[in-house]
Write a protein that holds these residues in place. Structure first.
Motif, PDB file in Angstrom:
ATOM      1  N   PRO A  67      54.322  23.343  49.889  1.00 52.15           N
ATOM      2  CA  PRO A  67      54.953  24.216  50.878  1.00 52.15           C
ATOM      3  C   PRO A  67      54.299  24.107  52.250  1.00 52.15           C
ATOM      4  O   PRO A  67      53.077  24.129  52.374  1.00 52.15           O
ATOM      5  N   GLN A  68      55.128  23.992  53.261  1.00 51.51           N
ATOM      6  CA  GLN A  68      54.657  23.868  54.638  1.00 51.51           C
ATOM      7  C   GLN A  68      53.788  25.069  55.001  1.00 51.51           C
ATOM      8  O   GLN A  68      54.109  26.217  54.708  1.00 51.51           O
ATOM      9  N   GLY A  69      52.652  24.781  55.643  1.00 49.85           N
ATOM     10  CA  GLY A  69      51.793  25.847  56.123  1.00 49.85           C
ATOM     11  C   GLY A  69      50.923  26.486  55.058  1.00 49.85           C
ATOM     12  O   GLY A  69      50.281  27.508  55.320  1.00 49.85           O
ATOM     13  N   MET A  70      50.881  25.884  53.860  1.00 52.41           N
ATOM     14  CA  MET A  70      50.051  26.423  52.788  1.00 52.41           C
ATOM     15  C   MET A  70      49.045  25.376  52.335  1.00 52.41           C
ATOM     16  O   MET A  70      49.262  24.171  52.488  1.00 52.41           O
ATOM     17  N   ALA A  71      47.917  25.847  51.811  1.00 52.92           N
ATOM     18  CA  ALA A  71      46.857  24.965  51.315  1.00 52.92           C
ATOM     19  C   ALA A  71      46.705  25.156  49.814  1.00 52.92           C
ATOM     20  O   ALA A  71      46.887  26.256  49.293  1.00 52.92           O
ATOM     21  N   TRP A  72      46.364  24.068  49.135  1.00 52.63           N
ATOM     22  CA  TRP A  72      46.191  24.127  47.683  1.00 52.63           C
ATOM     23  C   TRP A  72      44.802  24.658  47.342  1.00 52.63           C
ATOM     24  O   TRP A  72      43.779  24.144  47.819  1.00 52.63           O
ATOM     25  N   VAL A  73      44.757  25.694  46.522  1.00 51.30           N
ATOM     26  CA  VAL A  73      43.500  26.250  46.006  1.00 51.30           C
ATOM     27  C   VAL A  73      43.438  25.861  44.541  1.00 51.30           C
ATOM     28  O   VAL A  73      44.255  26.332  43.736  1.00 51.30           O
ATOM     29  N   PRO A  74      42.509  24.984  44.151  1.00 51.77           N
ATOM     30  CA  PRO A  74      42.570  24.344  42.826  1.00 51.77           C
ATOM     31  C   PRO A  74      42.316  25.255  41.640  1.00 51.77           C
ATOM     32  O   PRO A  74      42.625  24.891  40.512  1.00 51.77           O
ATOM     33  N   GLY A  75      41.767  26.417  41.861  1.00 51.81           N
ATOM     34  CA  GLY A  75      41.451  27.277  40.728  1.00 51.81           C
ATOM     35  C   GLY A  75      40.180  26.836  40.038  1.00 51.81           C
ATOM     36  O   GLY A  75      39.590  25.800  40.354  1.00 51.81           O
ATOM     37  N   GLY A  76      39.728  27.630  39.107  1.00 47.29           N
ATOM     38  CA  GLY A  76      38.507  27.324  38.384  1.00 47.29           C
ATOM     39  C   GLY A  76      37.756  28.594  38.035  1.00 47.29           C
ATOM     40  O   GLY A  76      38.244  29.708  38.225  1.00 47.29           O
ATOM     41  N   GLU A  77      36.555  28.423  37.519  1.00 43.81           N
ATOM     42  CA  GLU A  77      35.723  29.549  37.113  1.00 43.81           C
ATOM     43  C   GLU A  77      34.714  29.854  38.213  1.00 43.81           C
ATOM     44  O   GLU A  77      34.158  28.941  38.835  1.00 43.81           O
ATOM     45  N   PHE A  78      34.473  31.140  38.471  1.00 43.20           N
ATOM     46  CA  PHE A  78      33.505  31.512  39.494  1.00 43.20           C
ATOM     47  C   PHE A  78      32.931  32.885  39.196  1.00 43.20           C
ATOM     48  O   PHE A  78      33.419  33.606  38.329  1.00 43.20           O
ATOM     49  N   LEU A  79      31.872  33.246  39.924  1.00 42.58           N
ATOM     50  CA  LEU A  79      31.288  34.572  39.835  1.00 42.58           C
ATOM     51  C   LEU A  79      31.938  35.452  40.889  1.00 42.58           C
ATOM     52  O   LEU A  79      31.778  35.228  42.086  1.00 42.58           O
ATOM     53  N   MET A  80      32.671  36.443  40.438  1.00 45.47           N
ATOM     54  CA  MET A  80      33.371  37.358  41.330  1.00 45.47           C
ATOM     55  C   MET A  80      32.501  38.586  41.570  1.00 45.47           C
ATOM     56  O   MET A  80      31.792  39.043  40.681  1.00 45.47           O
ATOM     57  N   GLY A  81      32.548  39.129  42.783  1.00 48.15           N
ATOM     58  CA  GLY A  81      31.706  40.262  43.127  1.00 48.15           C
ATOM     59  C   GLY A  81      30.332  39.800  43.567  1.00 48.15           C
ATOM     60  O   GLY A  81      30.107  38.618  43.845  1.00 48.15           O
ATOM     61  N   SER A  82      29.391  40.732  43.622  1.00 52.78           N
ATOM     62  CA  SER A  82      28.054  40.383  44.108  1.00 52.78           C
ATOM     63  C   SER A  82      27.019  41.375  43.603  1.00 52.78           C
ATOM     64  O   SER A  82      27.292  42.569  43.460  1.00 52.78           O
ATOM     65  N   ASP A  83      25.797  40.867  43.365  1.00 54.36           N
ATOM     66  CA  ASP A  83      24.656  41.708  43.046  1.00 54.36           C
ATOM     67  C   ASP A  83      23.617  41.639  44.166  1.00 54.36           C
ATOM     68  O   ASP A  83      22.478  42.058  43.992  1.00 54.36           O
ATOM     69  N   ALA A  84      24.007  41.106  45.318  1.00 56.45           N
ATOM     70  CA  ALA A  84      23.089  40.969  46.444  1.00 56.45           C
ATOM     71  C   ALA A  84      22.694  42.335  46.989  1.00 56.45           C
ATOM     72  O   ALA A  84      23.369  43.341  46.761  1.00 56.45           O
ATOM     73  N   LYS A  85      21.610  42.372  47.748  1.00 59.66           N
ATOM     74  CA  LYS A  85      21.073  43.629  48.274  1.00 59.66           C
ATOM     75  C   LYS A  85      22.103  44.384  49.101  1.00 59.66           C
ATOM     76  O   LYS A  85      22.205  45.615  49.026  1.00 59.66           O
ATOM     77  N   MET A  86      22.891  43.682  49.895  1.00 60.68           N
ATOM     78  CA  MET A  86      23.845  44.357  50.769  1.00 60.68           C
ATOM     79  C   MET A  86      25.154  44.717  50.061  1.00 60.68           C
ATOM     80  O   MET A  86      26.009  45.391  50.631  1.00 60.68           O
ATOM     81  N   ALA A  87      25.316  44.300  48.829  1.00 61.67           N
ATOM     82  CA  ALA A  87      26.552  44.601  48.105  1.00 61.67           C
ATOM     83  C   ALA A  87      26.626  46.087  47.785  1.00 61.67           C
ATOM     84  O   ALA A  87      25.633  46.715  47.425  1.00 61.67           O
ATOM     85  N   GLN A  88      27.814  46.644  47.899  1.00 65.60           N
ATOM     86  CA  GLN A  88      28.042  48.037  47.585  1.00 65.60           C
ATOM     87  C   GLN A  88      28.398  48.199  46.104  1.00 65.60           C
ATOM     88  O   GLN A  88      28.689  47.226  45.402  1.00 65.60           O
ATOM     89  N   ALA A  89      28.413  49.450  45.653  1.00 68.67           N
ATOM     90  CA  ALA A  89      28.641  49.714  44.225  1.00 68.67           C
ATOM     91  C   ALA A  89      29.974  49.159  43.751  1.00 68.67           C
ATOM     92  O   ALA A  89      30.080  48.680  42.615  1.00 68.67           O
ATOM     93  N   ASN A  90      31.006  49.189  44.593  1.00 67.91           N
ATOM     94  CA  ASN A  90      32.316  48.724  44.146  1.00 67.91           C
ATOM     95  C   ASN A  90      32.415  47.203  44.069  1.00 67.91           C
ATOM     96  O   ASN A  90      33.421  46.669  43.595  1.00 67.91           O
ATOM     97  N   GLU A  91      31.374  46.491  44.512  1.00 67.27           N
ATOM     98  CA  GLU A  91      31.331  45.028  44.413  1.00 67.27           C
ATOM     99  C   GLU A  91      30.540  44.563  43.196  1.00 67.27           C
ATOM    100  O   GLU A  91      30.497  43.358  42.911  1.00 67.27           O
ATOM    101  N   ARG A  92      29.894  45.484  42.514  1.00 68.75           N
ATOM    102  CA  ARG A  92      28.976  45.138  41.428  1.00 68.75           C
ATOM    103  C   ARG A  92      29.601  45.396  40.054  1.00 68.75           C
ATOM    104  O   ARG A  92      30.434  46.296  39.924  1.00 68.75           O
ATOM    105  N   PRO A  93      29.131  44.638  39.047  1.00 70.04           N
ATOM    106  CA  PRO A  93      28.252  43.475  39.106  1.00 70.04           C
ATOM    107  C   PRO A  93      29.058  42.191  39.294  1.00 70.04           C
ATOM    108  O   PRO A  93      30.268  42.166  39.075  1.00 70.04           O
TER     109      PRO A  93
END
Length: 411
Positions: free
Chosen positions: A72-98
């Motif tokens: 589709p014109q104007g769109m980019a392909w995102v290949p998909g895959g496995e990843f770590l969603m959210g964050s446990d970093a110091k600046m991450a808020q409670a709703n981003e954890r774990p």
């Protein structure tokens, strides 16, 4: 059915009972609108997984951009895959954890926010009237207010939207009503109010659009809003738990990487420079480097609606399973106990990415893991959207048989 409700920027960086966590709207947008109505009608007064994953090298990914034939014109392909969603970093808020393991399937995504020009084509083709252009609807307004709140008179229910107006000087960041105002006549054509215009800004993100508006556009365009998991996977651009969408340094080699307040405005948030003449706002899409997938402005510029209902505890719920969560579509309801004055189960959809208002003192939501919940009928001067399309949908829409389909890279 449409209605209007008060809103703020993302919440303050430091969590408190008055301000709420980063990535959250903070105190009720509804209550701000309600305060506006009461003022007009006095008679009514009654990150990153810490230490464990440090590989931040640029991914060896070749961007695949649709051209109308091989995608589709104007769109980019995102290949998909496995990843770590959210964050446990110091600046991450409670709703981003774990941080937790998620797998998404490949999809096409708009290279940039839906623009004013693109949204205009939709309106001209359909005659669509946005939420901000309609008189607020009490049935959709009252669910965001404390039970028993009296209905305002019809004269107070006027079409409009929330506009960032800034302040003349430094103020406490505890009271967002100092820099946000409900402005009658504000809408996508007039994002800062009836005297404003999008003339000369065809290539800027459309803003002052509600979730309802984004859904209507998506249906017309034959696309859909991304899930929260798809959005975060795409925003990370193949990087593993990096602090920002482009890496771990906010401004690598002194280079600005996104349209956010920090580095773009000379005065501290929310002070508007008189010399700037109120120029703070969106920038042309693609003004900053795209990520490895070819996606621009995944963070900064304007917040983006995504499909999921917002639950503040959703990541904890997902992390309770030991398996990788496959292509999650989000929860079946909303839940947010951190928005004072708003019922905890009031309808909210997820918004992602931060905006031109985000900064290190008040909002750090220009991080891929940052998230907040927003009333689906809310329209604001820093909130827009982009869409996705499944590969099968593209193939079907172009009459390709299984044998004729064009292969795209996958993991």
């Amino acid at each position: 059915m449409a209605k209007r409700k008060p809103a703020t920027t993302a919440a303050p960086r430091a969590s408190s009972a008055a301000s709420g966590p980063v990535g959250h709207l903070g105190r009720s947008r509804r209550l701000l609108l309600w305060a506006t109505l009461l003022f007009a009608c006095p008679a009514l007064i009654g990150f990153a997984v810490s230490g464990a994953m440090n590989a931040r090298a640029k991914p060896a990914v070749q961007a695949v951009l649709g051209d109308g034939v091989r995608g589709p014109q104007g769109m980019a392909w995102v290949p998909g895959g496995e990843f770590l969603m959210g964050s446990d970093a110091k600046m991450a808020q409670a709703n981003e954890r774990p941080a937790h393991k998620v797998r998404v399937h490949g999809f096409w995504m708009d290279e940039h926010h839906v623009t004013n020009a693109e949204f205009r084509k939709f309106v001209e083709a359909t005659g669509y009237v946005t939420t901000a252009e309609k008189k607020p609807d009490w049935e959709t307004l009252k669910v965001q207010l404390p039970p028993g709140t009296p209905r305002p008179p019809e004269s107070a229910m006027v079409a409009g939207a929330m506009v960032f107006v800034g302040t003349d000087g430094p103020v406490s960041l505890e009271d967002f009503s100092r820099w946000w105002r409900y402005v009658p006549g504000a809408d996508w054509r007039h994002p800062a109010g009836p005297q404003s215009s999008i003339a000369g800004k065809d290539d800027h993100p459309v803003v002052q659009v509600s979730y309802e508006d984004a859904e209507a556009y998506a249906k017309w365009a034959g696309k859909r809003l991304p899930t929260e998991a798809e959005w975060e996977f795409a925003a990370r651009g193949g990087l593993t738990q990096a602090t920002y969408a482009w890496g771990d340094k906010f401004a690598p080699d002194g280079k600005q990487m996104a349209n956010v307040w920090q580095g773009q405005q000379a005065r501290p948030f929310p002070v508007m420079s008189a010399k700037a003449g109120g120029a703070v706002g969106t920038s042309r899409v693609g003004s900053f480097p795209a990520n490895a997938y070819g996606l621009s402005d995944m963070t900064g510029n304007a917040w983006q609606w995504v499909a999921d209902w917002y639950r503040a505890d959703q990541f904890r719920r997902e992390a309770s399973t030991t398996s990788v969560i496959d292509n999650p579509a989000g929860p079946s309801d909303a839940w947010d106990p951190a928005d004072p004055g708003v019922p905890v189960a009031a309808p909210k959809r997820v918004t992602r990415g931060g905006s031109f208002l985000c900064n290190e003192d008040y909002c750090l939501s220009y991080r891929p893991s940052a998230r907040r919940g927003t009333d689906p009928y809310n329209s604001m001067s820093h909130l827009g959207f982009r869409l996705v399309m499944d590969k099968d949908s593209w193939d079907k829409s172009h009459g390709r048989s299984q044998l004729a389909r064009v292969d795209v890279p996958a993991r």
